[in-house]
Every structure is written in C-alpha cells, then in structure tokens.
Design a protein around this motif. Structure first.
Motif, PDB file in Angstrom:
ATOM      1  N   UNK A  69    -100.372   4.952 -48.554  1.00 33.91           N
ATOM      2  CA  UNK A  69     -99.436   5.578 -49.478  1.00 33.91           C
ATOM      3  C   UNK A  69     -98.564   4.495 -50.105  1.00 33.91           C
ATOM      4  N   UNK A  70     -98.452   4.533 -51.419  1.00 35.98           N
ATOM      5  CA  UNK A  70     -97.706   3.529 -52.173  1.00 35.98           C
ATOM      6  C   UNK A  70     -96.288   4.034 -52.443  1.00 35.98           C
ATOM      7  N   UNK A  71     -95.342   3.606 -51.618  1.00 32.34           N
ATOM      8  CA  UNK A  71     -93.953   4.035 -51.778  1.00 32.34           C
ATOM      9  C   UNK A  71     -93.355   3.365 -53.008  1.00 32.34           C
ATOM     10  N   UNK A  72     -92.684   4.172 -53.819  1.00 30.04           N
ATOM     11  CA  UNK A  72     -92.280   3.715 -55.156  1.00 30.04           C
ATOM     12  C   UNK A  72     -90.864   4.158 -55.476  1.00 30.04           C
ATOM     13  N   UNK A  73     -90.063   3.188 -55.904  1.00 27.03           N
ATOM     14  CA  UNK A  73     -88.784   3.505 -56.537  1.00 27.03           C
ATOM     15  C   UNK A  73     -88.788   2.811 -57.890  1.00 27.03           C
ATOM     16  N   UNK A  74     -88.647   3.594 -58.940  1.00 24.20           N
ATOM     17  CA  UNK A  74     -88.876   3.073 -60.276  1.00 24.20           C
ATOM     18  C   UNK A  74     -87.712   2.278 -60.825  1.00 24.20           C
ATOM     19  N   UNK A  75     -86.507   2.815 -60.743  1.00 24.19           N
ATOM     20  CA  UNK A  75     -85.399   2.189 -61.437  1.00 24.19           C
ATOM     21  C   UNK A  75     -85.387   2.574 -62.903  1.00 24.19           C
ATOM     22  N   UNK A  76     -85.091   1.611 -63.780  1.00 28.73           N
ATOM     23  CA  UNK A  76     -84.909   1.899 -65.204  1.00 28.73           C
ATOM     24  C   UNK A  76     -86.122   2.532 -65.888  1.00 28.73           C
ATOM     25  N   UNK A  77     -87.372   2.200 -65.509  1.00 24.77           N
ATOM     26  CA  UNK A  77     -88.498   2.823 -66.218  1.00 24.77           C
ATOM     27  C   UNK A  77     -88.545   4.336 -66.117  1.00 24.77           C
ATOM     28  N   UNK A 134     -79.614  -4.075 -62.983  1.00 26.85           N
ATOM     29  CA  UNK A 134     -78.468  -3.987 -63.877  1.00 26.85           C
ATOM     30  C   UNK A 134     -78.633  -2.719 -64.710  1.00 26.85           C
ATOM     31  N   UNK A 135     -77.727  -2.483 -65.627  1.00 26.03           N
ATOM     32  CA  UNK A 135     -77.855  -1.315 -66.493  1.00 26.03           C
ATOM     33  C   UNK A 135     -78.831  -1.656 -67.601  1.00 26.03           C
ATOM     34  N   UNK A 136     -80.033  -1.060 -67.511  1.00 20.91           N
ATOM     35  CA  UNK A 136     -81.141  -1.442 -68.380  1.00 20.91           C
ATOM     36  C   UNK A 136     -81.622  -0.250 -69.183  1.00 20.91           C
ATOM     37  N   UNK A 137     -82.058  -0.471 -70.432  1.00 16.70           N
ATOM     38  CA  UNK A 137     -82.660   0.630 -71.191  1.00 16.70           C
ATOM     39  C   UNK A 137     -83.986   1.058 -70.585  1.00 16.70           C
ATOM     40  N   UNK A 138     -84.289   2.325 -70.743  1.00 20.58           N
ATOM     41  CA  UNK A 138     -85.590   2.848 -70.336  1.00 20.58           C
ATOM     42  C   UNK A 138     -86.662   2.241 -71.236  1.00 20.58           C
ATOM     43  N   UNK A 139     -87.639   1.518 -70.636  1.00 22.24           N
ATOM     44  CA  UNK A 139     -88.590   0.778 -71.468  1.00 22.24           C
ATOM     45  C   UNK A 139     -89.674   1.664 -72.061  1.00 22.24           C
ATOM     46  N   UNK A 187     -98.617   1.806 -45.382  1.00 21.48           N
ATOM     47  CA  UNK A 187     -97.479   2.159 -46.226  1.00 21.48           C
ATOM     48  C   UNK A 187     -97.135   0.953 -47.097  1.00 21.48           C
ATOM     49  N   UNK A 188     -96.903   1.214 -48.357  1.00 17.44           N
ATOM     50  CA  UNK A 188     -96.683   0.160 -49.352  1.00 17.44           C
ATOM     51  C   UNK A 188     -95.217   0.035 -49.751  1.00 17.44           C
ATOM     52  N   UNK A 189     -94.837  -1.183 -50.142  1.00 15.13           N
ATOM     53  CA  UNK A 189     -93.682  -1.400 -51.001  1.00 15.13           C
ATOM     54  C   UNK A 189     -94.243  -1.793 -52.372  1.00 15.13           C
ATOM     55  N   UNK A 190     -93.987  -0.977 -53.361  1.00 14.19           N
ATOM     56  CA  UNK A 190     -94.516  -1.198 -54.713  1.00 14.19           C
ATOM     57  C   UNK A 190     -93.568  -2.141 -55.443  1.00 14.19           C
ATOM     58  N   UNK A 191     -94.048  -3.381 -55.705  1.00 12.47           N
ATOM     59  CA  UNK A 191     -93.151  -4.415 -56.223  1.00 12.47           C
ATOM     60  C   UNK A 191     -93.692  -5.081 -57.486  1.00 12.47           C
ATOM     61  N   UNK A 192     -94.254  -4.309 -58.392  1.00 11.22           N
ATOM     62  CA  UNK A 192     -94.661  -4.887 -59.678  1.00 11.22           C
ATOM     63  C   UNK A 192     -94.526  -3.857 -60.786  1.00 11.22           C
ATOM     64  N   UNK A 193     -95.068  -4.194 -61.976  1.00  7.30           N
ATOM     65  CA  UNK A 193     -95.107  -3.283 -63.123  1.00  7.30           C
ATOM     66  C   UNK A 193     -93.727  -2.845 -63.602  1.00  7.30           C
ATOM     67  N   UNK A 194     -92.759  -3.772 -63.560  1.00  5.85           N
ATOM     68  CA  UNK A 194     -91.426  -3.549 -64.126  1.00  5.85           C
ATOM     69  C   UNK A 194     -90.617  -2.486 -63.397  1.00  5.85           C
ATOM     70  N   UNK A 195     -91.035  -2.122 -62.186  1.00  5.31           N
ATOM     71  CA  UNK A 195     -90.219  -1.217 -61.393  1.00  5.31           C
ATOM     72  C   UNK A 195     -89.160  -2.010 -60.632  1.00  5.31           C
ATOM     73  N   UNK A 196     -88.316  -1.312 -59.888  1.00  4.54           N
ATOM     74  CA  UNK A 196     -87.093  -1.903 -59.358  1.00  4.54           C
ATOM     75  C   UNK A 196     -87.322  -3.185 -58.566  1.00  4.54           C
ATOM     76  N   UNK A 197     -88.215  -3.167 -57.564  1.00  5.58           N
ATOM     77  CA  UNK A 197     -88.426  -4.357 -56.746  1.00  5.58           C
ATOM     78  C   UNK A 197     -88.945  -5.522 -57.584  1.00  5.58           C
ATOM     79  N   UNK A 198     -89.721  -5.223 -58.613  1.00  8.93           N
ATOM     80  CA  UNK A 198     -90.231  -6.268 -59.503  1.00  8.93           C
ATOM     81  C   UNK A 198     -89.112  -6.834 -60.372  1.00  8.93           C
ATOM     82  N   UNK A 199     -88.216  -5.984 -60.826  1.00 12.12           N
ATOM     83  CA  UNK A 199     -87.127  -6.448 -61.681  1.00 12.12           C
ATOM     84  C   UNK A 199     -86.193  -7.398 -60.937  1.00 12.12           C
TER      85      UNK A 199
END
Length: 687
Positions: free
Chosen positions: A103-111, A125-130, A167-179
């Motif tokens: 299972x890929x656990x995901x927190x998106x953030x600004x996206x 930070x306070x970021x626009x929705x891309x 169990x995953x930490x999803x850390x790419x594709x402009x989501x929170x952990x990647x940012x």
C-alpha cells in the motif's frame, strides 16, 4: 512447455525487510480510476494480477488523512475501519496466490486542493495548486509535523490490520515529501530546510515512524525520484538528488525509484522507448544495499533479465505491462512467450484516472471488467450453442471478436476485403512513432494459430447477398469507418459547402494509403488526439510547409489525459510546424483557406496547396443496413442476428473497438439475464 533457463533469475525469491517476494515481478502502485469508491472492482483487478503470477501487487496512491484528497481523480484511502474492510478484499486475493500486498501511503500537500473534503492542505510553504485550481496550501508548522507523523503511524497500523505486507512512503511527483526534498521548492530556514541533510529530515522521520509502527512484520518502501527533472548535455541532472539520497539510502527496506519527469516515467511509445528510465536512476544501486525496483514499460523478458544482471534493479517494476497482460509472469514461467499480450504504450489506461472512471486497456479488454462482468483475460466460458459466426472485417473489433469466439469454441469465419488483416491498427502503425500499435494485430494473429475453428479469408469482398450465402447463424459487421473530407466535426456540425477543390483535400485515409500532398499544407485538426499531430510532423519532415490549424487552444488536447500533450506540441514545434490555435476552417477554394476565430469570429485566410482534414469519421455501415433490410423482408435465411461492432457502430479510439469485439463474443448466447450496465460498485462507509 517449461521455462527457459535464461529467465530463472526472474523467479528467484527476494527478501524485502521482514517479508519475502516469491519472484522478481513487482506490480508497482498505479492508478485504476477505482479508488475507495469501487472496492470490489479494485480487488478483482488486483487479484487478477496475483493470479497471473506477480510476486508483489500494490494499491494506487492511498491517502492517509482527509486533508489529502484528490477527487475528481479516484484514489485509495486508509482513514478508518471501513477502509480496512475494503482493502481486505484485495489483500485476501493477493494472499490466495502467495503474492505480497503493498500500500502506497500518500500525503499530497499543495497538489491536492481537497475539493471533496474542503480541508486546507499543508506543504513546505504556501504554494499554488499546480493542477490549476485557484487554491494554495498553508505552510507547515510544528503541530502539522506532529500531526503528519501521527497520521502516517495511524495509516500504517490500519494497513497492517487490512493485511498488507509492504507499506510505502510516497516521496516523489511533486507531493509533500518530494517538495521537502528539492531545493527549488524548499525555502524553509528551520531544521527542515537548507542543506540536503535538513531537507531529508521529514522523509527520515516518516520512515522511522513507519518502521516503529509496523517494521517488525511489514516492509517499509519509499517511492523516490533520483533526478531533478532537468537534462544537461542530453543526460539527466542528478547531483542534488545523489546528495539527498546519501542521507537516506539505508533507511527503508526497498527503494521504488522512477524519474521525476512524468513524461519519461509514463511516456507513450510515441516518445519513450522501453527502459527509458535507466539513465535517470542507474546510480541508486551503487549507493544502497537495499533492494531496488523501477519501471520501464518492460515487455521483453530478455530486457528484464538484463536489468537485473547489470545491477540496475533487483525487481522488475511494471504498471502498464501488468495491465496489458496480468498473466505475463505466468506465461514466462510456462514458456508461453507467444501468448504475452504486449503493452503498446498508448496510455489509454491512464485516461481512467484522469477522467475519474475505471481503467481500460487497448490490448486487454478485460481490464476494469473483472468484477462487473466477471471477465477473465485468459479464460472464457465455453460456447452456449453450435452456432456459426461470420465476421465481416478484421480490424481491432473483428479480430478480438474472432479471438474470443474462437476460444469459446464457436466456428468462426472472418471475411477481410484487404489482402492483410488488422484494419486501422495495421494502417496507423505504419505512421511515424506508432509502430508498437501493430501489437494489437500481431497478438491476435498469433493466437489464431491455436484456433483451427477460426478461418480468415483475405481479399474477400462481400455484399449483403454474399454474406447471407455463408449461412452463418450470426453475422457481425466490423467494417470500420472512414475519415470525412467535408469538414464535418465537433465544430462544423454540418458538412461544409465551401470546399470547392476536392482534389486538393486529403484525409488520414489518404495519407495512410500513400496519397500525400505537396507544398504548402494546412492540417486542420478538429479531432484533438494523436492523428493530426502525427500527420503534420510526418509531412513537415517529408518536405511540406505545414501549418497546423486547430479549433482548440493547444495541440493534442486529449493527450492531457494520456500524458502526451506536452510532448506532442513540443515535437511539432521542434519539427518546424507552424501552429495556429482557436481557428475554425470555414472554406477552401484550392488556394486560400478561410478561417474564423473561435472566440471573436474574426475572419482571416492563409495560402495552401492542400488541406488535410482531421475532423470526424463516418461509419462504414451500409452493409449492416442492407443486411437488416433483408432480414426485415424475411430474406435472411437461417441467420438469426445481424450485429455491428467497433467503429462501424460508433467511431472511437482503438480501445473501444477491441472492447466491443470482446463484449460481443462473450455476450453471445448469454442467458444470465444480467444487465451489466446497471451493476454498480458501492463502498458503504461508516457513518
């Protein structure tokens, strides 16, 4: 047949932390257009992969908290016990076939603009929705960091309860952990920003939380981008990501790595070849002792073996190849290489997620229908009668109907007017960059070698009376469609009467038949998909002076849902094609193309020696109506039904034609009385 020994390495078990994968076939997390809304459909889809031999099968991205909500795109969730019950439907199917469930656990953030929950997302930070929505995230504070760690912990424990093994930490594709990872997005001055070690802090904390919560019994994986999406001297830029990776390389149990550039990871076969990600991630194995998996639209077992033996990866990651053929591993193991249904790289699968509907596949018409219709990609129910079937036309619809009917045991005759089978897929695959699409034909042609009850007659031109002389119980008209030359389409809703130079007007059918224009050419696109860009670039490279005129405001706008729009427009520009958007074609007299603005109706004109119309298609359905008339007049003899399928019924992408053929074949003699169109999947969530 038995497995070829050179593929033995693909079937070696591999330890991933506290769990063991039975082989090296790893279905990475991929979207399905089902998410938490359609748990039965999702479980049946993933279960089919496990049955087909995949050693690890993962969910799509799975939200850990309501403030990470991605609707309209369907996604999985682990918010409460109702999610646990839904996910168990999947994990139980995985375990029935000794596959690990991830299972890929995901927190998106600004996206994620959280249009469903209306919660405010937080980010570095306070970021626009891309994605273009007029919302921004808030900047994380210390409470947010504490909450996030707790949400990961809670979700991991729910995942354990649901029966997952990874169990995953999803850390790419402009989501929170990647940012947080990237210096160009992380401008913080506290302990989470600045140098690479500080920027890695949040990921390190997340891995630690997951390890503490479930690490004794579940593997902890990280999905990571080992490049920053830029190219220098035609090579990926990886300096910053290498430094970042050095701080986390040994922390998780597995690294799932893929390029930051979505157009590389999920590029269509028009623009990206098999194994294209390798240059972007080849350094990872040198920096970690942990297993590494990556994708590459791998369809060749030889390429898979090469990736492992050269030390690029430890596991063969797949999304699209596992969609096109859920039984790919089993076929390799059993030595049935000719039975592999190879992905064509069209990315129709991805349109499901982008449009918020269940996934589909051009090569595999069963994809997404495993639960609703009970379809299986390899097995079909036996024939329900001794009926014979005549199929007129061997395009994608006719080929799939003949294939499935033949497997069911019916005696099938296929009449093809041309000297080769395949219809539009054969013709389109000869256009530049579409060669892999011929796999739609080749797979089914190969299967006919095993079906002596399917007979194909080439150069066979049938009218209605000829067709009835075959004395088939059922006649299927799969004669396809032709491109229109009269300007009719989504914008001009009636045929134009202002086209006075018919000899200088071309269609894609002309281009595919080798009738090519010369000189100044206008390609008029009212179709919005791949055909007009492909032809424009082809003609420009052949020496024409091409102007691409489109009623939309970009090239290949449907390609937004397949990832190819940016690549298609960039390719046109690089080829030197002139682009004119938001213009409708009003007339052509052989010298001047009359245009009007889609917004202001302002008129203009350009000089052209020829026009290529890419607007709409006309079903070739006259034979169907002739047969219907004879049946109504009682002149059809013993023929019981006349049916049209594929583009003959309604022109659409190839995926629809293939599905239409399979649907006809499996619905024949179906006495169940089930109305599959009304069968809906529902997740009854806790109040």
């Amino acid at each position: 047949m038995s497995r070829d020994p050179r593929f033995d390495i693909l079937f070696e078990p591999l330890q991933i932390g506290p769990v063991t994968a039975k082989n090296r076939f790893y279905q990475v997390p991929h979207c399905t257009g089902m998410g938490w809304q359609r748990p039965n459909m999702l479980a049946a889809l993933r279960g089919m992969k496990a049955e087909g031999g995949w050693g690890v099968v993962n969910t799509e991205y799975c939200s850990i908290h309501p403030s990470s909500d991605d609707l309209l795109h369907p996604y999985a969730t682990l918010w409460d016990q109702s999610d646990v019950r839904a996910h168990r439907l999947m994990t139980e199917k995985m375990h029935e076939h000794d596959a690990l469930a991830g299972v890929e656990l995901w927190y998106s953030g600004a996206p994620a603009s959280n249009l469903y929950t209306r919660a405010v997302p937080f980010d570095v930070n306070s970021r626009p929705n891309w994605k273009g929505f007029p919302y921004q995230s808030r900047k994380m504070d210390k409470k947010d960091f504490r909450d996030l760690r707790q949400w990961y912990r809670d979700a991991a424990l729910l995942a354990k309860d649901a029966g997952f093994d990874i169990v995953y930490a999803y850390a790419n594709h402009d989501d929170l952990l990647h940012n947080f990872q990237r210096s160009i997005s992380n401008d913080r001055t506290d302990e989470y920003g600045g140098n690479a070690k500080n920027r890695s802090r949040l990921l390190r904390e997340t891995i630690e939380v997951l390890k503490e919560a479930v690490g004794e019994t579940m593997a902890v994986a990280v999905r990571f981008s080992p490049d920053d999406g830029k190219m220098k001297n035609n090579k990926p830029v990886t300096d910053e990501t290498r430094e970042f990776f050095s701080h986390v390389a040994e922390l998780p149990d597995l690294w799932d790595v893929t390029s930051y550039n979505w157009n590389i990871e999920l590029g269509t076969s028009r623009f990206v070849n098999e194994g294209a990600i390798e240059p972007h991630m080849s350094y990872v194995k040198d920096m970690t002792s942990k297993p590494v998996v990556s994708v590459g639209r791998f369809t060749s077992p030889d390429t898979m073996v090469s990736q492992i033996k050269r030390g690029i990866v430890d596991l063969i990651g797949a999304a699209r190849p596992s969609i096109a053929d859920p039984f790919l591993p089993l076929k390799v193991e059993e030595g049935r290489m000719e039975d592999i249904r190879e992905c064509i790289g069209c990315n129709i699968c991805y349109t499901g997620d982008q449009l918020g509907v269940p996934i589909r596949c051009t090569q595999n018409p069963v994809m997404g229908e495993e639960w609703r219709r009970g379809w299986h990609p390899e097995n079909v129910r036996p024939k329900g009668s001794e009926s014979t079937v005549l199929i007129i036309g061997s395009g994608p619809a006719g080929l799939e109907a003949a294939h499935a009917l033949g497997k069911r045991g019916y005696d099938v005759m296929v009449s093809e007017a041309r000297k080769e089978i395949g219809g539009r897929v054969t013709l389109e695959s000869r256009l530049p960059s579409l060669s892999e699409w011929v796999r739609v034909r080749d797979y089914r042609e190969q299967q006919f070698l095993k079906l002596p009850n399917v007979n194909i007659y080439m150069d066979s031109h049938l009218n209605a009376e000829d067709a009835l002389m075959a004395e088939a119980d059922h006649i299927v008209v799969a004669t396809g469609s032709t491109w229109r030359a009269d300007g009719f389409g989504r914008t001009n809703t009636i045929a134009l009467t202002t086209l006075t130079a018919p000899d200088q007007i071309f269609t894609p059918d002309d281009i595919m038949a080798g009738r090519l224009p010369e000189g100044r050419v206008v390609v008029f696109d009212d179709d919005y998909y791949y055909m007009a860009p492909v032809i424009s670039e082809m003609l420009q490279k052949a020496g024409c002076d091409v102007t691409f005129v489109c009623t939309d405001n970009m090239a290949c706008s449907f390609g937004r849902y397949t990832t190819e729009q940016p690549s298609a427009q960039q390719s046109l520009m690089n080829a030197g094609v002139k682009l004119m958007f938001s213009k409708n074609l009003e007339g052509y007299d052989g010298e001047d193309v009359e245009l009007s603005c889609m917004y202001t109706e302002e008129e203009s004109s350009i000089k052209a020696d020829a026009v290529v119309m890419v607007t709409a298609r006309l079903p070739k359905d006259q034979l169907y109506y002739d047969l219907e008339r004879l049946m109504e007049e009682g002149k059809a003899g013993n023929t019981k039904t006349i049916t049209r399928i594929g583009d003959c019924e309604a022109p659409a992408p190839i995926v629809s034609a293939v599905h239409s053929g399979r649907r006809y074949a499996l619905d024949l003699d179906d006495t169940s009385g089930i109305d599959y169109y009304r069968k809906r999947d529902v997740n009854f969530r806790d109040e």
